[in-house]
Design a protein around this motif. Structure first.
Motif, PDB file in Angstrom:
ATOM      1  N   HIS A 186       0.591  -1.458   8.620  1.00 14.78           N
ATOM      2  CA  HIS A 186      -0.443  -2.490   8.663  1.00 14.78           C
ATOM      3  C   HIS A 186      -1.657  -2.012   9.461  1.00 14.78           C
ATOM      4  O   HIS A 186      -2.311  -2.811  10.140  1.00 14.78           O
ATOM      5  CB  HIS A 186       0.115  -3.772   9.294  1.00 14.78           C
ATOM      6  CG  HIS A 186       1.377  -4.256   8.638  1.00 14.78           C
ATOM      7  ND1 HIS A 186       1.397  -4.876   7.404  1.00 14.78           N
ATOM      8  CD2 HIS A 186       2.673  -4.194   9.044  1.00 14.78           C
ATOM      9  CE1 HIS A 186       2.640  -5.188   7.085  1.00 14.78           C
ATOM     10  NE2 HIS A 186       3.432  -4.787   8.062  1.00 14.78           N
ATOM     11  N   LYS A 187      -1.965  -0.752   9.387  1.00 15.59           N
ATOM     12  CA  LYS A 187      -3.041  -0.192  10.208  1.00 15.59           C
ATOM     13  C   LYS A 187      -4.399  -0.784   9.823  1.00 15.59           C
ATOM     14  O   LYS A 187      -5.187  -1.160  10.695  1.00 15.59           O
ATOM     15  CB  LYS A 187      -3.064   1.330  10.064  1.00 15.59           C
ATOM     16  CG  LYS A 187      -4.200   1.991  10.829  1.00 15.59           C
ATOM     17  CD  LYS A 187      -4.224   3.487  10.597  1.00 15.59           C
ATOM     18  CE  LYS A 187      -5.442   4.124  11.233  1.00 15.59           C
ATOM     19  NZ  LYS A 187      -5.497   5.583  10.972  1.00 15.59           N
ATOM     20  N   LYS A 188      -4.690  -0.879   8.531  1.00 17.21           N
ATOM     21  CA  LYS A 188      -5.993  -1.400   8.108  1.00 17.21           C
ATOM     22  C   LYS A 188      -6.158  -2.868   8.516  1.00 17.21           C
ATOM     23  O   LYS A 188      -7.220  -3.265   9.011  1.00 17.21           O
ATOM     24  CB  LYS A 188      -6.156  -1.252   6.594  1.00 17.21           C
ATOM     25  CG  LYS A 188      -6.374   0.183   6.137  1.00 17.21           C
ATOM     26  CD  LYS A 188      -6.710   0.232   4.660  1.00 17.21           C
ATOM     27  CE  LYS A 188      -7.018   1.667   4.228  1.00 17.21           C
ATOM     28  NZ  LYS A 188      -7.380   1.750   2.787  1.00 17.21           N
ATOM     29  N   SER A 292     -13.334   4.379   9.824  1.00 15.58           N
ATOM     30  CA  SER A 292     -12.207   5.237   9.439  1.00 15.58           C
ATOM     31  C   SER A 292     -11.129   4.464   8.698  1.00 15.58           C
ATOM     32  O   SER A 292     -10.410   5.038   7.872  1.00 15.58           O
ATOM     33  CB  SER A 292     -11.606   5.904  10.677  1.00 15.58           C
ATOM     34  OG  SER A 292     -11.089   4.926  11.566  1.00 15.58           O
ATOM     35  N   SER A 293     -10.981   3.170   8.970  1.00 12.95           N
ATOM     36  CA  SER A 293      -9.962   2.393   8.263  1.00 12.95           C
ATOM     37  C   SER A 293     -10.392   2.035   6.852  1.00 12.95           C
ATOM     38  O   SER A 293      -9.562   1.954   5.947  1.00 12.95           O
ATOM     39  CB  SER A 293      -9.659   1.111   9.044  1.00 12.95           C
ATOM     40  OG  SER A 293     -10.810   0.275   9.092  1.00 12.95           O
ATOM     41  N   ALA A 297      -9.882   9.210   5.866  1.00 12.33           N
ATOM     42  CA  ALA A 297      -9.833   9.856   7.169  1.00 12.33           C
ATOM     43  C   ALA A 297     -10.467  11.233   7.091  1.00 12.33           C
ATOM     44  O   ALA A 297     -10.091  12.059   6.266  1.00 12.33           O
ATOM     45  CB  ALA A 297      -8.394   9.958   7.654  1.00 12.33           C
ATOM     46  N   ALA A 298     -11.440  11.458   7.937  1.00 16.19           N
ATOM     47  CA  ALA A 298     -12.111  12.753   7.958  1.00 16.19           C
ATOM     48  C   ALA A 298     -11.238  13.788   8.649  1.00 16.19           C
ATOM     49  O   ALA A 298     -10.353  13.489   9.434  1.00 16.19           O
ATOM     50  CB  ALA A 298     -13.461  12.636   8.669  1.00 16.19           C
ATOM     51  N   GLU A 299     -11.515  15.070   8.373  1.00 13.66           N
ATOM     52  CA  GLU A 299     -10.716  16.140   8.953  1.00 13.66           C
ATOM     53  C   GLU A 299     -10.931  16.242  10.455  1.00 13.66           C
ATOM     54  O   GLU A 299     -10.006  16.524  11.203  1.00 13.66           O
ATOM     55  CB  GLU A 299     -11.089  17.472   8.275  1.00 13.66           C
ATOM     56  CG  GLU A 299     -10.128  18.612   8.564  1.00 13.66           C
ATOM     57  CD  GLU A 299      -8.749  18.375   7.974  1.00 13.66           C
ATOM     58  OE1 GLU A 299      -7.777  18.910   8.531  1.00 13.66           O
ATOM     59  OE2 GLU A 299      -8.658  17.655   6.975  1.00 13.66           O
TER      60      GLU A 299
END
Length: 413
Positions: A186-188, A292-293, A297-299
């Protein structure tokens, strides 16, 4: 506890990609993080001790609670943040349970600190605009209920970030034990709720409250604006009147008192510093996590999270100065304690020196002085009127009259 493993150790969440940095940059970054941590520890302890020794400690309950939250963050979060951010500790490995506990404390302390700042802004609003209602309603029971509500809300927000993690016995490196690398299901949803509840809503509250405080400060400053020039009288050609005109023209023009002129600027500067500090510390942090959500996700996102996280952590070291030492009463109590520790004679008034040298002044004290220190010329106000003004007091523009507050307090709840 964190353990050290060899270079061939495997982690269930993968090894981080840490960009190579020069030794000078690494040492400089580590030194800044250590200094920031020490500053947060010392400043919060000093303000807490001063508040506990202040006779009117009831007025600073939420400021003391903010110092407690920031002190806990400086004890737990900032040292672990140094381990996660510095490449000197890239071999430190956490278990899944340890990583969950670290992220839980991180989000919980951040939420509690921001919510406490919002409560302090609302408390200052009532303290300035509704002082009589504040004295009646602001009790120890209400303050304790507010502190409990802050922690309950912080814990409820934090639960989402640790739900849905893999239930294996794997391990992860310290640099990936952050919200950005969290594998929660449930991160987002958490990031969106976290951003709305702990940044967007507190920002709206802080802006609305301090705009109202600024309006009161502006009314207090305009109340003492110079009176418009009187209408010109018919000119007389007598010798006496001509001498009077020449004498009046040679007199210096009246000027506003420097204290009154700078008082409004001090109040506005204090409000801008408080609001600006909140935005500078927390806007990059929440903007990064919201971006980012939503996006991929960038490197190099781990390095970006480290930067915005330490910008947010700087709030733990700045809050004691903005919400504690900017208050004249706390500064005077600190000076008194310092003088007693050094066994200085009473003739050395350190309190007076500190309060006179400080540019940022307590907003309420400016408002009360700006509305109650009237420049009166001889013959303009009679002694009877002055006596009546002394009995009636000097209300601050924008405050609720005493009669209305008494009527409200007499109504049974």
């Amino acid at each position: 506890m964190a353990s050290r493993m060899g270079p061939n150790a495997t982690a269930s969440l993968g090894d981080p990609t840490i960009p190579e940095q020069s030794t000078a940059q690494e040492v400089l970054g580590l030194l800044c993080m250590v200094l920031l941590t020490i500053t947060a520890l010392v400043a919060n302890v000093v303000v807490m001790v001063v508040i506990l020794k202040t006779p009117l400690a009831r007025k600073f309950i939420f400021v003391c609670h903010l110092c407690v939250v920031d002190l806990l963050s400086a004890i737990f979060l900032m040292p672990l943040g140094i381990i996660s951010s510095s490449s000197c500790f890239d071999r430190v490995i956490y278990s899944i349970a340890e990583c969950q506990a670290l992220i839980f404390l991180n989000v919980c302390f951040i939420s509690a600190s921001i919510l406490t700042v919002s409560v302090i802004s609302v408390e200052r609003y009532y303290y300035i605009v509704h002082p009589l209602r504040y004295e009646v309603k602001m009790t120890i029971r209400l303050a304790v209920a507010g502190v409990i509500l802050i922690w309950v809300k912080s814990v409820l927000i934090t639960i989402l970030v640790v739900v849905g993690w893999p239930q294996d016995n794997g391990a992860t490196s310290a640099s990936r034990c952050t919200v950005y690398w969290s594998p929660g299901a449930h991160k987002k949803a958490f990031v969106v709720i976290f951003g709305i509840a702990c940044f967007i809503l507190p920002t709206v509250i802080i802006f609305a409250v301090y705009c109202s405080v600024y309006r009161v400060a502006r009314l207090a400053a305009l109340q003492h604006a110079p009176a418009p020039p009187a209408a010109p009288r018919p000119r007389c050609d007598s010798i006496a009147s001509q001498l009077t005109i020449v004498t009046v023209r040679n007199l210096p023009l009246p000027r506003l008192a420097p204290e009154r002129f700078l008082g409004g600027n001090k109040a506005i500067l204090t409000l801008l510093l408080i609001v600006g500090q909140f935005l500078c510390c927390w806007l990059p942090f929440f903007a990064f996590h919201l971006h980012s959500s939503v996006g991929a996700a960038a490197e190099g996102g781990g390095h970006g999270e480290m930067v915005v996280t330490w910008i947010a952590y700087s709030s733990f070291a700045i809050n004691p100065f903005f919400y504690g030492l900017l208050n004249r009463q706390i500064r005077q109590e600190l000076a008194r304690l310092w003088r007693s520790l050094l066994h200085r004679p009473l003739g050395q008034e350190l309190c007076l020196a500190i309060s006179e040298a400080s540019v940022q002044e307590n907003v309420l004290q400016f408002l009360q002085r700006a509305t109650c220190t009237l420049e009166t010329h001889a013959g303009c106000i009679s002694p009877k009127n002055r006596l009546e003004q002394g009995k009636g007091g000097c209300p601050i523009p924008g405050q609720v009259p005493e009669e209305s507050v008494q009527e409200q307090s007499s109504v049974p709840l």
